[in-house]
Scaffold this motif. Structure first.
Motif, PDB file in Angstrom:
ATOM      1  N   LYS A  89       0.831  -1.199   0.000  1.00  0.00           N
ATOM      2  CA  LYS A  89       0.000   0.000   0.000  1.00  0.00           C
ATOM      3  C   LYS A  89       0.867   1.251   0.000  1.00  0.00           C
ATOM      4  O   LYS A  89       1.929   1.302   0.639  1.00  0.00           O
ATOM      5  CB  LYS A  89      -0.908   0.006   1.222  1.00  0.00           C
ATOM      6  CG  LYS A  89      -1.957  -1.086   1.176  1.00  0.00           C
ATOM      7  CD  LYS A  89      -2.968  -0.884   2.292  1.00  0.00           C
ATOM      8  CE  LYS A  89      -4.057  -1.909   2.185  1.00  0.00           C
ATOM      9  NZ  LYS A  89      -5.073  -1.697   3.225  1.00  0.00           N
ATOM     10  N   ALA A  90       0.380   2.271  -0.703  1.00  0.00           N
ATOM     11  CA  ALA A  90       1.103   3.547  -0.803  1.00  0.00           C
ATOM     12  C   ALA A  90       1.109   4.268   0.527  1.00  0.00           C
ATOM     13  O   ALA A  90       0.072   4.354   1.199  1.00  0.00           O
ATOM     14  CB  ALA A  90       0.467   4.422  -1.885  1.00  0.00           C
ATOM     15  N   GLN A  91       2.302   4.759   0.917  1.00  0.00           N
ATOM     16  CA  GLN A  91       2.440   5.584   2.111  1.00  0.00           C
ATOM     17  C   GLN A  91       2.818   7.000   1.648  1.00  0.00           C
ATOM     18  O   GLN A  91       3.031   7.267   0.465  1.00  0.00           O
ATOM     19  CB  GLN A  91       3.513   4.998   3.024  1.00  0.00           C
ATOM     20  CG  GLN A  91       3.217   3.544   3.438  1.00  0.00           C
ATOM     21  CD  GLN A  91       4.337   2.947   4.258  1.00  0.00           C
ATOM     22  OE1 GLN A  91       5.179   3.677   4.797  1.00  0.00           O
ATOM     23  NE2 GLN A  91       4.347   1.622   4.338  1.00  0.00           N
ATOM     24  N   ASN A  92       2.878   7.922   2.590  1.00  0.00           N
ATOM     25  CA  ASN A  92       3.200   9.309   2.241  1.00  0.00           C
ATOM     26  C   ASN A  92       4.526   9.390   1.472  1.00  0.00           C
ATOM     27  O   ASN A  92       4.675  10.133   0.487  1.00  0.00           O
ATOM     28  CB  ASN A  92       3.289  10.174   3.489  1.00  0.00           C
ATOM     29  CG  ASN A  92       1.898  10.493   4.008  1.00  0.00           C
ATOM     30  OD1 ASN A  92       0.995  10.728   3.208  1.00  0.00           O
ATOM     31  ND2 ASN A  92       1.708  10.478   5.313  1.00  0.00           N
ATOM     32  N   VAL A  93       5.526   8.613   1.919  1.00  0.00           N
ATOM     33  CA  VAL A  93       6.843   8.672   1.297  1.00  0.00           C
ATOM     34  C   VAL A  93       6.809   8.171  -0.146  1.00  0.00           C
ATOM     35  O   VAL A  93       7.608   8.552  -0.976  1.00  0.00           O
ATOM     36  CB  VAL A  93       7.858   7.860   2.143  1.00  0.00           C
ATOM     37  CG1 VAL A  93       7.541   6.381   2.064  1.00  0.00           C
ATOM     38  CG2 VAL A  93       9.283   8.144   1.674  1.00  0.00           C
ATOM     39  N   CYS A  94       5.799   7.285  -0.447  1.00  0.00           N
ATOM     40  CA  CYS A  94       5.703   6.706  -1.783  1.00  0.00           C
ATOM     41  C   CYS A  94       5.180   7.720  -2.802  1.00  0.00           C
ATOM     42  O   CYS A  94       5.394   7.582  -4.016  1.00  0.00           O
ATOM     43  CB  CYS A  94       4.771   5.487  -1.778  1.00  0.00           C
ATOM     44  SG  CYS A  94       5.311   4.189  -0.651  1.00  0.00           S
ATOM     45  N   LEU A  95       4.443   8.723  -2.309  1.00  0.00           N
ATOM     46  CA  LEU A  95       3.789   9.651  -3.230  1.00  0.00           C
ATOM     47  C   LEU A  95       4.791  10.546  -3.948  1.00  0.00           C
ATOM     48  O   LEU A  95       4.440  11.220  -4.917  1.00  0.00           O
ATOM     49  CB  LEU A  95       2.766  10.493  -2.462  1.00  0.00           C
ATOM     50  CG  LEU A  95       1.686   9.708  -1.698  1.00  0.00           C
ATOM     51  CD1 LEU A  95       0.686  10.654  -1.081  1.00  0.00           C
ATOM     52  CD2 LEU A  95       0.967   8.737  -2.650  1.00  0.00           C
ATOM     53  N   ARG A  96       5.993  10.572  -3.450  1.00  0.00           N
ATOM     54  CA  ARG A  96       7.025  11.408  -4.098  1.00  0.00           C
ATOM     55  C   ARG A  96       7.281  10.913  -5.514  1.00  0.00           C
ATOM     56  O   ARG A  96       7.483  11.702  -6.439  1.00  0.00           O
ATOM     57  CB  ARG A  96       8.318  11.352  -3.256  1.00  0.00           C
ATOM     58  CG  ARG A  96       9.464  12.227  -3.809  1.00  0.00           C
ATOM     59  CD  ARG A  96      10.550  12.375  -2.742  1.00  0.00           C
ATOM     60  NE  ARG A  96      11.033  11.078  -2.285  1.00  0.00           N
ATOM     61  CZ  ARG A  96      11.994  10.378  -2.906  1.00  0.00           C
ATOM     62  NH1 ARG A  96      12.535  10.834  -3.983  1.00  0.00           N
ATOM     63  NH2 ARG A  96      12.398   9.219  -2.418  1.00  0.00           N
ATOM     64  N   CYS A  97       7.286   9.582  -5.668  1.00  0.00           N
ATOM     65  CA  CYS A  97       7.506   9.025  -6.998  1.00  0.00           C
ATOM     66  C   CYS A  97       6.192   8.641  -7.679  1.00  0.00           C
ATOM     67  O   CYS A  97       6.004   8.849  -8.880  1.00  0.00           O
ATOM     68  CB  CYS A  97       8.399   7.782  -6.917  1.00  0.00           C
ATOM     69  SG  CYS A  97      10.069   8.157  -6.320  1.00  0.00           S
TER      70      CYS A  97
END
Length: 846
Positions: free
Chosen positions: A136-144
């Motif tokens: 699952k996408a976390q906040n840190v993943c949204l950068r990419c």
């Protein structure tokens, strides 16, 4: 040897050899091991998936390239190449949209499911465990992953573990142990079964033979288990217990014959019109059914008919003349013992012979076997006691069955007798004026119409006299209503003495009387009227202190067919002549002149024209009068009353309905009334639980398309039939009772309800209850109006309430005009009330 006979020792021996618990334990153990392996594998798969994600996440943070991703996937394959565990990584659509697709294993439906739900999932088979871990996408993943949001599933890790070898080894080990155990168990069980069955089999056959010989309750007493020995003392104890049980059952079990007999009796306990008509025949039928199954000698019932009066009916199955006196003495003794008997009370005994099937009896024996039920207080119908005497040889269970029904029979007979009494009272008072005992108004109308028809067929004349006192109100005002009532009773006797037996005399209402004189012309009618006028003038009634009440009368006379051709026209003419006589000076007799006949014809023509205009322009006006629930004093229903307008004057139905029926127009008026009333109800949004009563003429009911027309109106307004109640009027109905009955039943099938109108005002009322599916009984207003001053009217109303409750009908009291009447009706148990005191008719719904 004694110990070997103990079944408990034998069971212990068998339990050591034959234990199914071994098999169950091994299977449970095997399943437990396998389940533990699967649970551990799932936990390991979860840990591996988390570790894989952790490793992948560390690389992703360095902004890995597609090449790095493919290397990572190859490393997963390399690491787990020779193990029972495989790890697969699946990229989601959101990742493919940004970074393009890569070569990966085709996702299974389980992977698709995890992508959709975003939840962990495990899938177990006998040989493998597949664990799916959502990335699952976390906040840190949204950068990419700029096209995703927190919580979106970007990928799935599948960990597939092959557990076949482990599970197979467990199963092989367990089944080896199970096979060895089963060999021992089967061999031991076979040996034990052979020994037990050889000992028991012969005795079981003996036991079964004894049981098979039972075909009736009496056979239970013949069973003998003493020659059966099961070898084991515990089984022999069971045998002894069964033997004891059989002995008890023989004493208390009810034979199938008795059960069928009781059911048949209970079926006859339904109160039917035939049972009401003759309670004694009903009881005789019951007793004959009882006699088919048990040999009783006599049966009796006791009723209290007064404070110090009783009557007893004794039904015999033998002539037994010598014992009747002894039975009477025993019944009298039972009455005295119960406490209901008062010293000096009279008991009227009636002996009825049912059949002469018993030749001789020993009275001393049967007296001891007699059973009775005597009450301290009488039930409905005056029932106070019941009893039966059995033959000495009769089965105890049968006696108990009949004894249990005695109280029920007593209640049923009492209820039937009470309803029979109330019905006879209703039939009598439905035709009679309770004050004078003359015919009442409704019967007068039916007899007048009958006389018109008879005179027309046989071509003869008859006269109608309408009589009214000139100053009767003065008697009531001066001496009170009690004196006035007594005065009317005395006058009624004078009228009866002055006229022939074939003349029909009725009290029309208040101080008005009517007389139909068959085969009488104008001259003869005048002569008879003159005789009555003279006798009334001579009559005076002493009141008190030497004072006398006196009154004069005026009489109007009309002759059929000289002056009128219909009952209504004849009455209207005679009534008008009566009031002309009052205008001309009272205390006289008036016959019609040519001018009188012309005025009547003009009035008939005027009303006829008005009716046709009303129908043509649909000018019928519905008026609504509330029918109030006596418990809540809120409207339960509204009766729709017909009104028409004549030059600004609102005319009530009594002024035109007879002419409308004569002209055959009444059904058209009814159609318009129904349609306009429903339209008004819809517009006022009257609650759905409020019922609507329509007072229909029987001549409307027998119109061929009446049902279809009414259904069409209701369909047009989407109005449910179950809210409609049609009131049946007695006028003309009794002549066409079979035709009306057919139409009523057809309307009932459509969902409509029915009410009797003016119940008690005519002798047709009881016929309606008997022949029609009635829901409501509307008690005649004249009876309601006088109930607080007339005990007969009050008794009639209470009897009607009792009858209708027994027949599951509701009662409505009309003409409720004051609080005193309302309270009396509440005490009587009336369901609903209608009258000016609770709500006047109005064009507007209240």
């Amino acid at each position: 040897m004694l110990k070997l006979k103990k079944l408990s020792v034998f069971i212990l021996l068998i339990a050591g050899l034959v234990s199914v618990l071994v098999t169950a334990t091994l299977i449970v153990t095997m399943n437990t091991y396998i389940n533990d392996v699967k649970s551990i594998t799932i936990q390991q798969s979860k840990a591996l998936a988390q570790q894989t994600f952790s490793d992948m996440f560390q690389i992703m943070k360095t902004d890995w390239t597609k090449e790095q991703l493919e290397n990572f996937l190859k490393s997963l394959e390399t690491v787990h190449k020779n193990s029972n565990t495989k790890v697969y990584l699946y990229r989601g659509k959101l990742v493919d949209e940004l970074f393009g697709k890569i070569n990966q294993k085709k996702p299974s439906p389980y992977v698709d499911k995890v992508f959709k739900t975003g939840t962990f999932y495990s899938y177990k088979t006998d040989s493998s465990i597949r664990y799916f871990y959502p990335l699952k996408a976390q906040n840190v993943c949204l950068r990419c992953h700029i096209n995703a949001k927190v919580g979106d599933t970007l990928g799935v890790i599948e960990v597939k573990s092959n557990i076949y070898n482990v599970v197979h080894k467990i199963e092989v080990d367990i089944f080896k142990s199970l096979f060895f155990s089963l060999v021992v168990i089967v061999a031991g069980a076979s040996f034990v079964s052979f020994v037990i069955m050889k000992v028991i089999h012969s005795n079981v056959n003996k036991f079964k033979k004894e049981i098979e010989n039972i075909v009736s309750v009496d056979d239970l007493t013949k069973i003998n288990f003493s020659n059966i020995d099961f070898f084991f003392s515990e089984i022999n104890e069971i045998r002894d217990s069964i033997s004891t049980l059989v002995e008890k059952l023989a004493k208390i079990t009810v034979d199938k014959e008795i059960l069928e007999f009781e059911i048949k009796l209970l079926e006859q306990f339904i109160i039917t019109s035939e049972a009401i008509a003759n309670w004694q025949e009903f009881l005789e039928s019951l007793l004959k059914d009882i006699a088919k199954l048990m040999d009783f000698v006599f049966f009796y019932t006791i009723f209290r008919t007064g404070e110090d009066k009783f009557e007893s009916f004794i039904f015999w199955r033998c002539k037994c003349e010598g014992y009747k006196k002894e039975v009477e003495e025993d019944i009298l003794k039972s009455l005295k013992t119960s406490g209901i008997y008062v010293p000096g009370a009279k008991v009227d005994f009636q002996h009825i012979l049912l059949e002469n099937s018993i030749e001789t009896i020993d009275y001393e024996k049967i007296a001891k076997l007699s059973k009775n039920l005597i009450l301290e207080k009488p039930l409905v119908g005056g029932s106070v006691g019941i009893g039966i005497s059995f033959q000495a040889s009769e089965n105890e269970v049968k006696k108990m069955a009949v004894e249990a029904l005695l109280a029920t029979i007593l209640n049923i007979i009492g209820s039937i007798k009470a309803i029979n009494k109330y019905t006879k009272e209703l039939e009598y008072y439905a035709t009679r004026d309770p004050l004078t005992n003359l015919y009442n108004q409704r019967v007068f109308w039916e007899l007048l119409e009958y006389e018109v028809e008879r005179a027309r067929r046989h071509n003869y004349k008859f006269s109608l006299l309408v009589i009214d006192f000139d100053n009767f109100k003065l008697i009531n005002d001066t001496y009170g209503h009690a004196v006035g009532d007594n005065f009317l009773r005395r006058v009624a006797r004078i009228i009866e003495s002055d006229f022939r037996n074939e003349d029909i005399i009725a009290r029309y209402g208040g101080d008005e009387f009517v007389i139909i004189m068959p085969y009488t012309d104008a001259e003869q009618a005048f002569s008879a009227s003159k005789r009555l006028l003279d006798d009334i003038n001579k009559f005076s009634m002493e009141v008190n202190d030497g004072k006398y009440a006196k009154a004069t009368i005026s009489i109007g006379v009309a002759v059929y067919p000289d002056h009128a051709k219909t009952a209504k026209e004849l009455f209207v003419l005679a009534d008008n002549l009566l009031y002309k006589m009052k205008e001309e000076g009272k205390n006289g007799i008036k016959l019609p002149s040519d001018e009188d006949l012309r005025v009547v014809a003009e009035e008939f023509g005027k009303i006829s024209f008005l009716l046709m205009e009303t129908i043509d322009k649909k000018k019928v006006i519905p008026y609504f009068q509330p029918i109030v629930d006596i418990k809540t004093m809120k409207p339960y229903a509204y009766e729709v009353l017909m009104r028409i307008e004549d030059n600004g004057e609102i005319l009530s139905a009594y002024k035109f309905i007879e002419i409308a029926e004569t002209l055959g127009l009444v059904y058209k008026l009814d159609y318009i009334l129904i349609e306009k009333a429903i339209d008004t109800i819809i517009k006022h949004q009257l609650p759905d639980n409020i019922k609507i009563f329509f007072n229909l003429s029987p001549k409307s009911l027998i119109i061929g398309d009446f049902i279809d027309k009414v259904k069409s109106i209701l369909t047009q307004y989407s109005f449910p039939p179950n809210r409609i109640v049609f009131e049946i009027t007695e006028r003309d109905t009794i002549k066409n009772i079979e035709i009306i009955k057919k139409f009523v039943q057809a309307l009932r099938l459509e969902g409509f309800s029915f009410a009797i109108d003016d119940f008690g005002a005519g002798f047709a009322s009881y016929a309606y209850i008997k022949h029609f599916p009635i829901d409501f009984v509307k008690i005649d207003g004249e009876i309601v109006r006088t109930m607080t001053s007339n005990k007969i009217d009050e008794a009639f109303i209470k009897s009607t309430v009792t009858l209708t409750k027994a027949l599951n009908m509701k009662t409505i009291a009309e003409f409720v005009e004051n609080e005193e009447t309302l309270q009396a009706l509440i005490s009587a148990g009336i369901d609903f009330v209608q009258g000016y005191y609770v709500g006047k008719p109005s064009e507007n719904l209240l």
